[in-house]
Design a protein around this motif. Sequence first.
Motif, PDB file in Angstrom:
ATOM      1  N   THR A  62       0.782  50.693  39.193  1.00  0.00           N
ATOM      2  CA  THR A  62       1.144  50.738  40.604  1.00  0.00           C
ATOM      3  C   THR A  62       2.607  50.363  40.799  1.00  0.00           C
ATOM      4  OG1 THR A  62       0.915  48.446  41.413  1.00  0.00           O
ATOM      5  CG2 THR A  62      -1.129  49.676  41.013  1.00  0.00           C
ATOM      6  N   HIS A  63       3.078  50.659  42.009  1.00  0.00           N
ATOM      7  CA  HIS A  63       4.395  50.210  42.470  1.00  0.00           C
ATOM      8  C   HIS A  63       4.179  49.388  43.745  1.00  0.00           C
ATOM      9  CE1 HIS A  63       6.320  52.616  39.439  1.00  0.00           C
ATOM     10  NE2 HIS A  63       5.575  53.636  39.786  1.00  0.00           N
ATOM     11  N   ASP A  64       3.190  48.506  43.682  1.00  0.00           N
ATOM     12  CA  ASP A  64       2.777  47.737  44.854  1.00  0.00           C
ATOM     13  C   ASP A  64       3.561  46.435  45.048  1.00  0.00           C
ATOM     14  OD1 ASP A  64       0.845  49.549  45.658  1.00  0.00           O
ATOM     15  OD2 ASP A  64      -0.745  48.611  44.486  1.00  0.00           O
ATOM     16  N   ASP A  65       4.662  46.269  44.338  1.00  0.00           N
ATOM     17  CA  ASP A  65       5.423  45.007  44.409  1.00  0.00           C
ATOM     18  C   ASP A  65       5.681  44.566  45.850  1.00  0.00           C
ATOM     19  OD1 ASP A  65       5.966  46.638  42.049  1.00  0.00           O
ATOM     20  OD2 ASP A  65       7.334  45.057  41.412  1.00  0.00           O
ATOM     21  N   ARG A  66       6.200  45.497  46.653  1.00  0.00           N
ATOM     22  CA  ARG A  66       6.537  45.174  48.035  1.00  0.00           C
ATOM     23  C   ARG A  66       5.292  45.216  48.921  1.00  0.00           C
ATOM     24  NH1 ARG A  66       7.137  47.641  52.664  1.00  0.00           N
ATOM     25  NH2 ARG A  66       6.410  49.519  51.608  1.00  0.00           N
ATOM     26  N   ALA A  67       4.399  46.149  48.625  1.00  0.00           N
ATOM     27  CA  ALA A  67       3.194  46.298  49.441  1.00  0.00           C
ATOM     28  C   ALA A  67       2.383  44.999  49.477  1.00  0.00           C
ATOM     29  CB  ALA A  67       2.333  47.440  48.906  1.00  0.00           C
ATOM     30  N   LEU A  68       2.338  44.282  48.361  1.00  0.00           N
ATOM     31  CA  LEU A  68       1.573  43.027  48.321  1.00  0.00           C
ATOM     32  C   LEU A  68       2.109  42.019  49.330  1.00  0.00           C
ATOM     33  CD1 LEU A  68       1.245  42.569  44.453  1.00  0.00           C
ATOM     34  CD2 LEU A  68      -0.676  42.908  46.029  1.00  0.00           C
ATOM     35  N   ILE A  69       3.444  42.070  49.542  1.00  0.00           N
ATOM     36  CA  ILE A  69       4.077  41.144  50.483  1.00  0.00           C
ATOM     37  C   ILE A  69       3.981  41.683  51.913  1.00  0.00           C
ATOM     38  CG2 ILE A  69       6.308  40.111  51.143  1.00  0.00           C
ATOM     39  CD1 ILE A  69       5.873  39.040  48.453  1.00  0.00           C
ATOM     40  N   ALA A  70       4.241  42.976  52.064  1.00  0.00           N
ATOM     41  CA  ALA A  70       4.340  43.570  53.403  1.00  0.00           C
ATOM     42  C   ALA A  70       2.982  43.846  54.041  1.00  0.00           C
ATOM     43  CB  ALA A  70       5.159  44.865  53.329  1.00  0.00           C
ATOM     44  N   THR A  71       1.999  44.194  53.214  1.00  0.00           N
ATOM     45  CA  THR A  71       0.660  44.531  53.738  1.00  0.00           C
ATOM     46  C   THR A  71      -0.396  43.805  52.903  1.00  0.00           C
ATOM     47  OG1 THR A  71       0.578  46.502  52.321  1.00  0.00           O
ATOM     48  CG2 THR A  71       1.326  46.823  54.579  1.00  0.00           C
ATOM     49  N   PRO A  72      -0.448  42.459  53.066  1.00  0.00           N
ATOM     50  CA  PRO A  72      -1.296  41.672  52.162  1.00  0.00           C
ATOM     51  C   PRO A  72      -2.791  42.022  52.210  1.00  0.00           C
ATOM     52  CG  PRO A  72      -0.343  40.299  53.913  1.00  0.00           C
ATOM     53  CD  PRO A  72       0.325  41.626  54.003  1.00  0.00           C
ATOM     54  N   ALA A  73      -3.243  42.664  53.273  1.00  0.00           N
ATOM     55  CA  ALA A  73      -4.659  43.060  53.286  1.00  0.00           C
ATOM     56  C   ALA A  73      -4.916  44.169  52.260  1.00  0.00           C
ATOM     57  CB  ALA A  73      -5.085  43.531  54.679  1.00  0.00           C
ATOM     58  N   MET A  74      -3.867  44.911  51.910  1.00  0.00           N
ATOM     59  CA  MET A  74      -3.933  45.946  50.875  1.00  0.00           C
ATOM     60  C   MET A  74      -5.122  46.889  51.070  1.00  0.00           C
ATOM     61  SD  MET A  74      -1.249  45.680  48.906  1.00  0.00           S
ATOM     62  CE  MET A  74      -1.619  46.489  47.351  1.00  0.00           C
ATOM     63  N   VAL A  75      -5.295  47.308  52.321  1.00  0.00           N
ATOM     64  CA  VAL A  75      -6.454  48.144  52.660  1.00  0.00           C
ATOM     65  C   VAL A  75      -6.455  49.451  51.859  1.00  0.00           C
ATOM     66  CG1 VAL A  75      -7.524  49.468  54.529  1.00  0.00           C
ATOM     67  CG2 VAL A  75      -6.707  47.138  54.944  1.00  0.00           C
ATOM     68  N   ALA A  76      -5.263  49.982  51.610  1.00  0.00           N
ATOM     69  CA  ALA A  76      -5.191  51.253  50.877  1.00  0.00           C
ATOM     70  C   ALA A  76      -5.840  51.136  49.506  1.00  0.00           C
ATOM     71  CB  ALA A  76      -3.729  51.694  50.731  1.00  0.00           C
ATOM     72  N   LYS A  77      -5.748  49.972  48.898  1.00  0.00           N
ATOM     73  CA  LYS A  77      -6.354  49.788  47.576  1.00  0.00           C
ATOM     74  C   LYS A  77      -7.763  49.198  47.686  1.00  0.00           C
ATOM     75  CE  LYS A  77      -2.921  51.459  45.292  1.00  0.00           C
ATOM     76  NZ  LYS A  77      -2.046  50.950  44.274  1.00  0.00           N
ATOM     77  N   ALA A  78      -7.913  48.167  48.525  1.00  0.00           N
ATOM     78  CA  ALA A  78      -9.214  47.496  48.640  1.00  0.00           C
ATOM     79  C   ALA A  78     -10.296  48.480  49.073  1.00  0.00           C
ATOM     80  CB  ALA A  78      -9.119  46.333  49.621  1.00  0.00           C
ATOM     81  N   SER A  79      -9.927  49.420  49.956  1.00  0.00           N
ATOM     82  CA  SER A  79     -10.915  50.382  50.454  1.00  0.00           C
ATOM     83  C   SER A  79     -11.377  51.339  49.357  1.00  0.00           C
ATOM     84  CB  SER A  79     -10.342  51.171  51.632  1.00  0.00           C
ATOM     85  OG  SER A  79      -9.222  51.922  51.211  1.00  0.00           O
ATOM     86  N   GLN A  80     -10.651  51.381  48.244  1.00  0.00           N
ATOM     87  CA  GLN A  80     -11.066  52.220  47.116  1.00  0.00           C
ATOM     88  C   GLN A  80     -11.751  51.401  46.028  1.00  0.00           C
ATOM     89  OE1 GLN A  80      -8.138  55.414  46.011  1.00  0.00           O
ATOM     90  NE2 GLN A  80      -6.734  54.102  47.154  1.00  0.00           N
ATOM     91  N   GLY A  81     -11.954  50.121  46.307  1.00  0.00           N
ATOM     92  CA  GLY A  81     -12.649  49.292  45.324  1.00  0.00           C
ATOM     93  C   GLY A  81     -11.723  48.611  44.339  1.00  0.00           C
ATOM     94  N   VAL A  82     -10.408  48.729  44.577  1.00  0.00           N
ATOM     95  CA  VAL A  82      -9.446  48.081  43.667  1.00  0.00           C
ATOM     96  C   VAL A  82      -9.355  46.600  44.022  1.00  0.00           C
ATOM     97  CG1 VAL A  82      -7.015  47.954  42.992  1.00  0.00           C
ATOM     98  CG2 VAL A  82      -8.112  50.195  43.325  1.00  0.00           C
ATOM     99  N   THR A  83      -9.485  45.742  43.002  1.00  0.00           N
ATOM    100  CA  THR A  83      -9.363  44.301  43.254  1.00  0.00           C
ATOM    101  C   THR A  83      -8.205  43.667  42.492  1.00  0.00           C
ATOM    102  OG1 THR A  83     -11.042  43.926  41.566  1.00  0.00           O
ATOM    103  CG2 THR A  83     -11.788  43.928  43.857  1.00  0.00           C
ATOM    104  N   THR A  84      -7.617  44.422  41.560  1.00  0.00           N
ATOM    105  CA  THR A  84      -6.440  43.927  40.833  1.00  0.00           C
ATOM    106  C   THR A  84      -5.445  45.072  40.672  1.00  0.00           C
ATOM    107  OG1 THR A  84      -7.739  42.315  39.563  1.00  0.00           O
ATOM    108  CG2 THR A  84      -5.592  42.925  38.663  1.00  0.00           C
TER     109      THR A  84
END
Length: 308
Positions: A62-84
């Motif tokens: 992933t390139h989620d470096d900024r996304a983890l900070i900017a969108t901590p709910a991480m719905v785009a990933k969590a909604s697909q079952g991603v937990t790490t």
Amino acid sequence: MTDWILRGGEVIDGSGGPRRRADVAIAGDRIAAVGIVDKAEGAREIDASGKIVAPGFIDVHTHDDRALIATPAMVAKASQGVTTVVTGNCGISLAPLLLEDAPPPPLDLIGDIADYRYERFAEYLEALDRSPAALNAACLVGHSTLRVGAMSALDRPAERAELAQMAERLQEALDAGAVGMSSGLAYDPAFRAPAAEIEALAALLRPAGALYTTHVRNESHAVIDSLEESFAAGRAAGVPVVISHHKTIGRENFGRTAETLPRIAAAMARQEVGLDAYPYIASSTVLSAAQAERALKVLVTWSKSAPE
Ligand SMILES: [Zn+2]
């Protein structure tokens, strides 16, 4: 005390064994039982019949470096079952780097000037700890990020003092908890980095128990040489190598994984090598005229606004 029971789903537990129909009981934040689970006082039940029950997925590229900070709910990933998520791939990580100018491509994939505000990797990890994202993160340090931070020009090998500075920042990151270093040797910020530069930095990884992941230098006509370069870096440093988003690109190279996969299998027999692959039949990267020319089809999935 059971809190939840997932009733009657098909369990795929990640062990590689066959799927099986089973209930899953959860107590607090732990799996308490898998199998036939009796009704329990106060437990809420979810009917999972006809569904798959699986551990959370690890999105390794992933390139989620900024996304983890900017969108901590991480719905785009969590909604697909991603937990790490594993961040910092392809040579680009948000830290350690303070920018005064716009980030050069492909660093602009993950953020703008204002996002590159962590001089030390520990500061980035502290920011994650201050407002934890809903997912776990394993963070790589980008070799291109180190180059941008240490070098006055990127179209050449790093000089001795620059390499020393990159090594110092990499060491700081590893001490702070980075899990490895990534490279993106196909991209302009790192294309002129010789194998010796990578090997000098990768030498720091082994004492930290860290690994080396690489977006190889060339995925088209020179893909075999590039794979061998990657394996050699891993052998020199004595660390596991992960070939990122393995593929062969360009119409003239379609089907050449028939050559590359046996090479990778041979390397796996003598050293620790892994690979990841896109879950789609295409390449995904920064668009350039050269990329467009050798593609069968181009799909623009996002861009900065440029109405003209
Ligand atoms: Zn890449």
